[in-house]
Design a protein around this motif. Structure first.
Motif, PDB file in Angstrom:
ATOM      1  N   LEU A 250      22.411 -18.306  10.170  1.00 56.73           N
ATOM      2  CA  LEU A 250      22.501 -19.361  11.173  1.00 56.73           C
ATOM      3  C   LEU A 250      22.531 -20.740  10.527  1.00 56.73           C
ATOM      4  CD1 LEU A 250      20.065 -18.045  13.937  1.00 56.73           C
ATOM      5  CD2 LEU A 250      22.557 -18.211  14.067  1.00 56.73           C
ATOM      6  N   ILE A 251      21.699 -20.924   9.507  1.00 58.40           N
ATOM      7  CA  ILE A 251      21.670 -22.213   8.821  1.00 58.40           C
ATOM      8  C   ILE A 251      23.002 -22.479   8.117  1.00 58.40           C
ATOM      9  CG2 ILE A 251      20.590 -23.486   6.914  1.00 58.40           C
ATOM     10  CD1 ILE A 251      17.962 -22.148   7.661  1.00 58.40           C
ATOM     11  N   VAL A 253      25.970 -21.342   8.975  1.00 57.64           N
ATOM     12  CA  VAL A 253      26.989 -21.660   9.980  1.00 57.64           C
ATOM     13  C   VAL A 253      26.793 -23.077  10.501  1.00 57.64           C
ATOM     14  CG1 VAL A 253      27.823 -21.096  12.285  1.00 57.64           C
ATOM     15  CG2 VAL A 253      27.389 -19.271  10.645  1.00 57.64           C
ATOM     16  N   TYR A 254      25.546 -23.442  10.777  1.00 61.85           N
ATOM     17  CA  TYR A 254      25.266 -24.792  11.280  1.00 61.85           C
ATOM     18  C   TYR A 254      25.670 -25.849  10.251  1.00 61.85           C
ATOM     19  CZ  TYR A 254      22.708 -28.897  12.832  1.00 61.85           C
ATOM     20  OH  TYR A 254      22.369 -30.167  13.202  1.00 61.85           O
ATOM     21  N   SER A 255      25.353 -25.609   8.974  1.00 67.45           N
ATOM     22  CA  SER A 255      25.705 -26.561   7.925  1.00 67.45           C
ATOM     23  C   SER A 255      27.209 -26.728   7.811  1.00 67.45           C
ATOM     24  CB  SER A 255      25.122 -26.114   6.584  1.00 67.45           C
ATOM     25  OG  SER A 255      23.709 -26.035   6.643  1.00 67.45           O
ATOM     26  N   SER A 256      27.920 -25.604   7.895  1.00 61.81           N
ATOM     27  CA  SER A 256      29.375 -25.663   7.805  1.00 61.81           C
ATOM     28  C   SER A 256      29.977 -26.391   8.994  1.00 61.81           C
ATOM     29  CB  SER A 256      29.945 -24.249   7.706  1.00 61.81           C
ATOM     30  OG  SER A 256      29.537 -23.624   6.517  1.00 61.81           O
ATOM     31  N   LEU A 257      29.404 -26.163  10.190  1.00 61.73           N
ATOM     32  CA  LEU A 257      29.896 -26.868  11.372  1.00 61.73           C
ATOM     33  C   LEU A 257      29.680 -28.375  11.242  1.00 61.73           C
ATOM     34  CD1 LEU A 257      28.778 -24.587  14.339  1.00 61.73           C
ATOM     35  CD2 LEU A 257      31.116 -25.195  13.726  1.00 61.73           C
ATOM     36  N   SER A 258      28.515 -28.763  10.753  1.00 61.60           N
ATOM     37  CA  SER A 258      28.226 -30.180  10.581  1.00 61.60           C
ATOM     38  C   SER A 258      29.173 -30.812   9.577  1.00 61.60           C
ATOM     39  CB  SER A 258      26.776 -30.364  10.122  1.00 61.60           C
ATOM     40  OG  SER A 258      25.877 -29.842  11.069  1.00 61.60           O
ATOM     41  N   ASN A 261      32.725 -31.055  11.130  1.00 61.77           N
ATOM     42  CA  ASN A 261      32.901 -32.145  12.081  1.00 61.77           C
ATOM     43  C   ASN A 261      32.918 -33.507  11.384  1.00 61.77           C
ATOM     44  OD1 ASN A 261      32.995 -30.456  14.337  1.00 61.77           O
ATOM     45  ND2 ASN A 261      30.764 -30.404  14.502  1.00 61.77           N
ATOM     46  N   VAL A 272      33.098 -21.765   8.435  1.00 60.68           N
ATOM     47  CA  VAL A 272      31.893 -21.387   7.709  1.00 60.68           C
ATOM     48  C   VAL A 272      32.230 -21.278   6.242  1.00 60.68           C
ATOM     49  CG1 VAL A 272      30.833 -20.168   9.632  1.00 60.68           C
ATOM     50  CG2 VAL A 272      32.331 -18.931   8.073  1.00 60.68           C
TER      51      VAL A 272
END
Length: 288
Positions: A250-251, A253-258, A261, A272
């Motif tokens: 989850l971390i 994926v979140y890091s890659s999304l940030s 963007n 990701v």
């Protein structure tokens, strides 16, 4: 397949495929793609015409399967309309036109709406929606999030939160009590390979959870004016069980999304990180 029974006020459609291109238009410039969607059956039950304003119209959807993918559509997949590519300015240009009925409604708010208008408003405001067996898969290699709900009910109630019908007043005002019930919630995070096949299945992080939401809303001529009350209730204790590996995924994926963007480059930036940058497998489990 269409089953129609006018005498019983029942319309049923079976084996429906959702239009992915139209749905993807709604997700334009959003970091998610609609891959596929199916509905086993859609049933609309209408009350007898003499009870049209005293009994709700019921919409029941059964066996709803949705498949999503994290990431922006590549340039070759950008959605186009029948007249060519969609431009963001089109939305701005169409905004005033779409708002004209609302402006017109506001200008005549002091006028008493006619019987037909109030009847239609009453029917639409009291529609009862039922979902049975919803399944949503969200993929973002190497992560696969699977979410399912066995039963969902959205209805209008009285002040005691018992199912009821609410009538619009002659001045267009109405206070609606809305009740949402969700049961049998399951949530899992597993790992998949490049083909989308599950290579490592973890224990579900959420099992058989359920909750209710209750809200009291005030409307004027179909426009929401105020939320008077909102409650969130759980039927049973909701326990989330997340191991180290799932948390790391989850971390990541979140890091890659940030990062994705911040770069504003959906054509070249992966949603990701590559599998070579995955965190090492966890040997212990943590409960949250």
């Amino acid at each position: 397949h269409l089953n129609l029974s006018l005498w019983n006020g029942r319309i049923q459609l079976n084996d429906l495929n959702l239009n992915s291109s139209n749905i993807q238009k709604l997700l334009k410039n959003k970091p998610i793609q609609f891959v596929d969607g199916k509905v086993g059956s859609l049933c609309i039950t209408l009350p007898f015409w003499t009870n049209i304003t005293t009994q709700p119209t019921v919409i029941t959807l059964t066996d709803v399967d949705i498949e999503l993918k994290l990431g922006y559509a590549c340039e070759s997949e950008h959605i186009t309309s029948d007249d060519g590519p969609i431009d963001n300015n089109d939305e701005n240009e169409s905004g005033p036109a779409n708002n004209e009925p609302l402006d017109s409604t506001n200008n005549t708010a002091d006028e008493q709406p006619g019987y037909v208008r109030r009847m239609l408003a009453t029917i639409l405001a009291n529609i009862k929606v039922v979902f049975k067996n919803i399944s949503v898969h969200v993929s973002a290699e190497p992560l696969l999030l699977r979410w399912s709900i066995s039963y969902l009910l959205f209805r209008t109630t009285d002040t005691n939160w018992m199912e009821s019908m609410t009538q619009f007043m002659t001045n267009g005002c109405c206070t609606l009590n809305k009740h949402l019930i969700v049961e049998g919630i399951h949530l899992s995070i597993d790992e998949v390979d490049s083909t989308g096949s599950i290579k490592l299945q973890h224990d579900p992080i959420l099992q058989n959870a359920s909750f209710q939401m209750r809200a009291r809303l005030t409307f004027l001529n179909g426009i929401l004016l105020q939320v008077i009350q909102a409650d969130f209730l759980t039927h049973n204790n909701i326990h989330l069980k997340l191991n180290d590996r799932q948390l790391s995924l989850l971390i990541a994926v979140y890091s890659s999304l940030s990062e994705y963007n911040s770069n504003h480059n959906p054509e070249n930036q992966p949603i990701v990180k590559s599998t070579s940058q995955q965190p090492p497998p966890a040997t212990t489990a943590a409960t949250t």
